[in-house]
Structures are given as C-alpha cells and as structure tokens.
Design a protein around this motif. Structure first.
Motif, PDB file in Angstrom:
ATOM      1  N   MET A  20      10.040 -28.868  26.183  1.00  0.00           N
ATOM      2  CA  MET A  20       9.121 -28.470  25.121  1.00  0.00           C
ATOM      3  C   MET A  20       9.904 -27.993  23.906  1.00  0.00           C
ATOM      4  N   ALA A  21       9.423 -28.330  22.707  1.00  0.00           N
ATOM      5  CA  ALA A  21      10.110 -27.915  21.492  1.00  0.00           C
ATOM      6  C   ALA A  21      10.216 -26.403  21.419  1.00  0.00           C
ATOM      7  N   ASP A  22      11.356 -25.901  20.925  1.00  0.00           N
ATOM      8  CA  ASP A  22      11.546 -24.462  20.797  1.00  0.00           C
ATOM      9  C   ASP A  22      12.529 -24.206  19.669  1.00  0.00           C
ATOM     10  N   THR A  23      13.156 -23.040  19.660  1.00  0.00           N
ATOM     11  CA  THR A  23      14.000 -22.668  18.534  1.00  0.00           C
ATOM     12  C   THR A  23      15.166 -23.625  18.326  1.00  0.00           C
ATOM     13  N   MET A  24      15.590 -24.368  19.332  1.00  0.00           N
ATOM     14  CA  MET A  24      16.700 -25.301  19.166  1.00  0.00           C
ATOM     15  C   MET A  24      16.383 -26.351  18.102  1.00  0.00           C
ATOM     16  N   HIS A  25      15.111 -26.552  17.806  1.00  0.00           N
ATOM     17  CA  HIS A  25      14.708 -27.542  16.825  1.00  0.00           C
ATOM     18  C   HIS A  25      14.495 -26.925  15.438  1.00  0.00           C
ATOM     19  N   LEU A  26      14.760 -25.651  15.293  1.00  0.00           N
ATOM     20  CA  LEU A  26      14.614 -24.976  14.010  1.00  0.00           C
ATOM     21  C   LEU A  26      15.975 -24.476  13.542  1.00  0.00           C
ATOM     22  N   ASP A  27      16.251 -24.618  12.268  1.00  0.00           N
ATOM     23  CA  ASP A  27      17.499 -24.149  11.697  1.00  0.00           C
ATOM     24  C   ASP A  27      17.416 -22.634  11.525  1.00  0.00           C
ATOM     25  N   PRO A  28      18.217 -21.856  12.266  1.00  0.00           N
ATOM     26  CA  PRO A  28      18.125 -20.393  12.185  1.00  0.00           C
ATOM     27  C   PRO A  28      18.363 -19.851  10.785  1.00  0.00           C
ATOM     28  N   ALA A  29      19.297 -20.448  10.054  1.00  0.00           N
ATOM     29  CA  ALA A  29      19.587 -19.973   8.696  1.00  0.00           C
ATOM     30  C   ALA A  29      18.384 -20.201   7.783  1.00  0.00           C
ATOM     31  N   TYR A  30      17.776 -21.380   7.905  1.00  0.00           N
ATOM     32  CA  TYR A  30      16.570 -21.678   7.116  1.00  0.00           C
ATOM     33  C   TYR A  30      15.460 -20.694   7.453  1.00  0.00           C
ATOM     34  N   LEU A  31      15.274 -20.460   8.749  1.00  0.00           N
ATOM     35  CA  LEU A  31      14.194 -19.594   9.188  1.00  0.00           C
ATOM     36  C   LEU A  31      14.378 -18.174   8.658  1.00  0.00           C
ATOM     37  N   LYS A  32      15.589 -17.657   8.764  1.00  0.00           N
ATOM     38  CA  LYS A  32      15.865 -16.298   8.279  1.00  0.00           C
ATOM     39  C   LYS A  32      15.639 -16.202   6.778  1.00  0.00           C
ATOM     40  N   GLU A  33      16.124 -17.185   6.046  1.00  0.00           N
ATOM     41  CA  GLU A  33      15.978 -17.182   4.585  1.00  0.00           C
ATOM     42  C   GLU A  33      14.500 -17.215   4.187  1.00  0.00           C
ATOM     43  N   GLN A  34      13.726 -18.075   4.842  1.00  0.00           N
ATOM     44  CA  GLN A  34      12.308 -18.179   4.511  1.00  0.00           C
ATOM     45  C   GLN A  34      11.562 -16.900   4.865  1.00  0.00           C
ATOM     46  N   ILE A  35      11.827 -16.374   6.048  1.00  0.00           N
ATOM     47  CA  ILE A  35      11.131 -15.158   6.482  1.00  0.00           C
ATOM     48  C   ILE A  35      11.436 -13.995   5.543  1.00  0.00           C
ATOM     49  N   ARG A  36      12.686 -13.868   5.121  1.00  0.00           N
ATOM     50  CA  ARG A  36      13.031 -12.790   4.192  1.00  0.00           C
ATOM     51  C   ARG A  36      12.274 -12.932   2.876  1.00  0.00           C
TER      52      ARG A  36
END
Length: 294
Positions: free
Chosen positions: A1-17
C-alpha cells in the motif's frame, strides 16, 4: 500500500511549514486566550462519513512540525475502508499544539481521503472487465498539492499519468494545430525527444486515429469519443499494432466508466479524481481534560 516512501520528505516539510505559517501566523489567538499554560489533552480524529483513509502520514507530519513532543498514534491503515465513527489518529500532548495543527491536518486528511475514496469507486466500477484498464489521474490538480493528490490516487488503487510537462511527450489538440497536423507533430516530437521517451497523441476522430497510427505514436488518447467510435478506434489500433497503448479521456464519470472500459482501452484518465472531488468528512474531538503542568 502507498505510504510515505512515495512522498518526498523535503517537499512535504517545506509545504507543511508554509501552510502552517499561513494558518497560524504569529499564534493561535483563540487558544492562547483561553488555555492555561501547560494544558494537555487527548484528541481523536475520526470519520464522519464512509470512505477510504488517505493522508495519515501527512497529518502525522503536520503535528510533528507543530510540536515534536506530541504523541501521535495511527489507528487506521492508509488505504483502509472507513466506516462512520472509525478513528484514524489519536493525538496527545499540549492542547495548544493540537488545536494549532488541527485545521491543516484535517484539511489534508479530508482532501486526500476524498480523492482516494473517489478513485476506489472508479477502480471498483471496472472490476471484472478483462483486460482491466488502469484508472489514472491527470494534471488537473490543486497548485502546490500535485504530489499529495497523485499520492492519494495511488492509495485509492489508481495509477498516475505524467506528473508534469517535463516527464512525458503528450501532444494535445493545440500542439497538433500549432504543428500543422498529427503526422508533423509526432515527427517533430520524435526528432526532439530522447529515444527512451514514449510519445502520446490526443485524437478526436477516426481520421486522426489513422494519422496517429501511421505517424508511429506509442500511445493514442481517444478524447471525448462516444463508446461506438471508441470501440472502432480500439479495433483499428489493435489491427495496426498491439504495442500501441490506448487511453480514453474526457468527461469520464462513474456512470460511464464501465462502458468505456468494455471498449477495450488500456487506460482511462479521469480529471475529476482531483479537480472536483468532494472532501471526506473527518473531525477532531478533544477527549478528557488532562493535567496542567506547572
């Protein structure tokens, strides 16, 4: 099942901030006004509507960015079917931190779960059709949200089309008009693109289907064709070359997707998975009051 491995952590952190700066600014004035220092709570995030869970690791990342000391427990499984009342996450710690992250976490969970839910419905609608076509998304995504929205499509059991303009050659009607026709557009793309990249052509008529076949297109997208013309188009393409991938697109709905699948296409792209999906109703409720630490 899709999970965090399919998301770029750097992108996610930048967007969330960025999203937290937008929502919180210098501080949550409502919570600061009424909460004593050190107030702690336990909260549950639960579904108020049946659907498919998506975005749990994203919501976890939101709370971690707000306050790394928050204890977040994942209760539901990413991609799992949700019934009304099912708990997705439990969060415990500073009440101020929980309430500061609440809206962003819920907005993302609701949006992504809505996309996963819609995708699952389309995938289920073509179940039993052989060969079963892939249900894929499009570039009709929310600016700044494309990676997350395409992730949610995968969680719902669908597949991704090209991510952006740079990763695939896709010749649409305006490209064909600008080039002077299907053959010329494909010839120019073939000369420009690397040999490792396939070329897709959007066609609107059986005449253009023949032109795309003759031009050597790798993928032919049948745009806004009725099922009778689509069936004929698939037949002509299959006779010409079994290697050509056939995609159907344009105004696909849950009520039409199975009939489209039965024409024999390989891929069905659905813009509605992301551009007009309804968010799933998900809520956060505080539980019992916790101690106030000195």
């Amino acid at each position: 099942m899709a999970d965090t491995m399919h998301l770029d952590p750097a992108y996610l952190k930048e967007q969330i901030r960025a999203w937290l700066r937008e929502d919180i600014g210098p501080g949550d004035i409502s919570s600061l006004a009424i909460l004593p220092e050190g107030h702690r709570s336990r909260a549950v995030i639960h579904a108020k509507q049946a659907g498919v869970a998506a975005g749990l690791p994203v919501a976890e990342a939101v709370f971690a960015e707000v306050d790394a000391s928050l204890a977040v427990k994942r209760v539901a499984r990413e991609g799992a079917a949700l019934a009304v009342g099912d708990v997705l996450l439990e969060v415990e710690g500073s009440t101020l931190s929980i309430l500061s992250g609440e809206r962003l976490a819920l907005n993302l969970l609701q949006r992504l779960s809505g996309i996963a839910t819609a995708t699952r419905a389309f995938v289920d609608a073509v179940e039993g059709v052989e060969p079963k076509p892939r249900i894929v998304d499009t570039r009709k995504t929310t600016p700044g949200m494309r990676q997350l929205e395409k992730y949610a499509v995968r969680v719902g059991g669908g597949h991704n089309h090209r991510f952006a303009l740079f990763d695939a050659v896709m010749l649409k009607d305006n490209h064909i008009k600008a080039a002077g026709g299907v053959k010329e557009a494909v010839a120019r793309a073939r000369a420009y693109a690397p040999h490792t990249m396939r070329i897709e052509v959007e066609v609107e008529s059986l005449e253009q289907v023949e032109q795309a076949i003759e031009a050597g297109a790798d993928i032919i997208m049948l745009d806004n064709m009725d099922t009778a013309r689509m069936t004929e188009a698939v037949s002509r393409i299959r006779r010409a070359s079994p290697r050509i991938v056939v995609e159907a697109s344009g105004g696909v709905t849950l009520s039409t997707v199975r009939a489209i699948a039965e024409t024999g296409v390989d891929v069905i792209s659905v813009g509605g998975l992301t551009h007009s999906v309804k968010a799933l109703d998900i809520s956060l409720d505080l539980g019992e009051k916790k101690e106030v630490r000195a």
